[in-house]
Design a protein around this motif. Structure first.
Motif, PDB file in Angstrom:
ATOM      1  N   MET A   1      -2.118   2.826  11.954  1.00 11.33           N
ATOM      2  CA  MET A   1      -3.091   3.762  12.488  1.00 11.33           C
ATOM      3  C   MET A   1      -3.748   3.183  13.736  1.00 11.33           C
ATOM      4  O   MET A   1      -4.196   2.031  13.742  1.00 11.33           O
TER       5      MET A   1
ATOM      6  N   VAL B   1       4.777  -4.403  -0.980  1.00  6.33           N
ATOM      7  CA  VAL B   1       4.363  -3.040  -1.331  1.00  6.33           C
ATOM      8  C   VAL B   1       5.545  -2.348  -1.993  1.00  6.33           C
ATOM      9  O   VAL B   1       6.318  -1.641  -1.337  1.00  6.33           O
TER      10      VAL B   1
ATOM     11  N   VAL C   1      -4.947  -0.446   9.418  1.00  5.25           N
ATOM     12  CA  VAL C   1      -4.535   0.415   8.311  1.00  5.25           C
ATOM     13  C   VAL C   1      -3.077   0.790   8.559  1.00  5.25           C
ATOM     14  O   VAL C   1      -2.721   1.249   9.648  1.00  5.25           O
TER      15      VAL C   1
ATOM     16  N   PHE D   1       2.475  -9.686   2.054  1.00  2.00           N
ATOM     17  CA  PHE D   1       2.168  -8.482   1.292  1.00  2.00           C
ATOM     18  C   PHE D   1       3.451  -7.816   0.832  1.00  2.00           C
ATOM     19  O   PHE D   1       4.363  -7.581   1.620  1.00  2.00           O
TER      20      PHE D   1
ATOM     21  N   TYR E   1       1.940  -1.303  -6.301  1.00  3.12           N
ATOM     22  CA  TYR E   1       0.923  -2.341  -6.472  1.00  3.12           C
ATOM     23  C   TYR E   1       0.984  -3.277  -5.293  1.00  3.12           C
ATOM     24  O   TYR E   1       1.990  -3.311  -4.560  1.00  3.12           O
ATOM     25  N   ARG E   2      -0.067  -4.043  -5.085  1.00  5.30           N
ATOM     26  CA  ARG E   2      -0.075  -5.052  -4.031  1.00  5.30           C
ATOM     27  C   ARG E   2       0.484  -6.331  -4.626  1.00  5.30           C
ATOM     28  O   ARG E   2      -0.120  -6.916  -5.541  1.00  5.30           O
TER      29      ARG E   2
ATOM     30  N   ILE F   1       2.198   5.616   1.133  1.00  8.19           N
ATOM     31  CA  ILE F   1       1.239   4.638   0.613  1.00  8.19           C
ATOM     32  C   ILE F   1       0.479   4.055   1.795  1.00  8.19           C
ATOM     33  O   ILE F   1       1.085   3.453   2.692  1.00  8.19           O
ATOM     34  N   VAL F   2      -0.821   4.284   1.809  1.00  9.23           N
ATOM     35  CA  VAL F   2      -1.682   3.830   2.903  1.00  9.23           C
ATOM     36  C   VAL F   2      -2.461   2.614   2.426  1.00  9.23           C
ATOM     37  O   VAL F   2      -3.066   2.635   1.353  1.00  9.23           O
ATOM     38  N   PHE F   3      -2.421   1.531   3.213  1.00  8.69           N
ATOM     39  CA  PHE F   3      -3.077   0.311   2.780  1.00  8.69           C
ATOM     40  C   PHE F   3      -3.721  -0.397   3.960  1.00  8.69           C
ATOM     41  O   PHE F   3      -3.328  -0.223   5.113  1.00  8.69           O
ATOM     42  N   THR F   4      -4.718  -1.228   3.643  1.00  8.61           N
ATOM     43  CA  THR F   4      -5.492  -1.926   4.673  1.00  8.61           C
ATOM     44  C   THR F   4      -5.120  -3.398   4.697  1.00  8.61           C
ATOM     45  O   THR F   4      -5.121  -4.067   3.665  1.00  8.61           O
ATOM     46  N   ILE F   5      -4.806  -3.918   5.871  1.00  7.81           N
ATOM     47  CA  ILE F   5      -4.536  -5.342   6.053  1.00  7.81           C
ATOM     48  C   ILE F   5      -5.700  -5.942   6.827  1.00  7.81           C
ATOM     49  O   ILE F   5      -5.960  -5.556   7.966  1.00  7.81           O
TER      50      ILE F   5
END
Lengths: 120, 139
Positions: free
Chosen positions: B52, B124, B86, B122, B136-137, B111-115
């Protein structure tokens, strides 16, 4: 969100599997894809109750065949509990071909994992 | 210059890669697709990684790829490109089930995730059946 018609053909249930409690007071929204414009139309906004449920999501009349999206504000939820989380939000996109059936779309969620399944 | 060579250069200039073109094998971000309905790896599933842009709130496509026979997709991103942000992994699960001659409840999975700490690794994964999925992470 109106809950005059309690028997929504679409229901959800949020479970906080990290703490072993219902996912209470989580903001969520239901959207339907406008297939002509290829944009998402907001159908309902709501918040889960103490039990992690959100009655009255949609009426039988409004529940037409199409592509839907349930968005759960999971990031906000964990933040309100004083935690961070891997996922800022969760969106589950699903297809309804036969709207005469009942659809249960639960979210089992921890800070670092989530699961969903099609129930009824 | 041939059309495909021009396209290749254009893709690199625009920053869009396919997994196969990534030179660095040790991506800090990995995935693994499992078909829990049939008890096999989720092989040959198309996927894409997006980041993003915080100023526009638009998704920038970083990588496209397809899982291998083991359900994995090496070379998703390089350490340099893996900045705090993100991200979104999109799995073309509907196409996948269709190629197996089945319908599915989900046309795709995003699946949206924050680094925040991009020095970590990571993982995913996506465990999916026609009517259910889990992520899951991992690391």
């Amino acid at each position: 969100m109106s809950s005059t018609l309690p028997n929504s053909p679409l229901t959800t249930f949020v479970l906080n599997t990290g703490d072993g409690v219902p996912g209470a007071r989580m903001a969520l929204s239901l959207h339907r894809l406008d297939s002509l414009l290829v944009i998402w139309n907001l159908v309902t906004v709501g918040t889960t109750d103490e039990d992690g449920r959100c009655p009255g999501l949609i009426t039988t009349k409004a529940f037409t065949p199409g592509m839907y999206k349930m968005r759960f504000e999971t990031g906000q939820y964990w933040e309100s509990l004083g935690h961070n989380s891997f996922y800022p939000y969760v969106e589950i996109v699903f297809t309804i071909t036969n709207p005469n059936e009942r659809f249960h779309l639960p979210l089992l969620l921890s800070r670092f994992s989530y699961s969903t399944y099609r129930g009824s | 210059m041939s059309t495909s060579r021009l396209q290749h250069i254009k893709d690199h200039l625009l920053g869009e890669y396919t997994c196969a073109e990534m030179a660095a094998p040790y991506s800090p971000l990995t995935t693994h697709v499992l078909n829990t309905g049939m008890g096999v790896p989720g092989a040959h599933m198309a996927l894409s990684l997006h980041r993003m842009d915080p100023s526009t709130s638009l998704w920038n496509l970083l990588t496209t790829g397809t899982t291998n026979d083991d359900g994995r997709c090496p070379g998703l991103i390089t350490r340099e490109t893996f900045t705090p942000a993100v991200y979104k992994m999109r799995f073309e699960t509907g196409q996948y089930w269709e190629s197996l001659g089945e319908t599915s409840f989900y046309p795709y999975v995003e699946i949206v995730f924050t680094i925040t700490d991009h020095s970590q690794k990571f993982h995913v994964p996506l465990l999916c059946s026609r009517f259910s999925y889990t992520t899951y992470r991992g690391s």
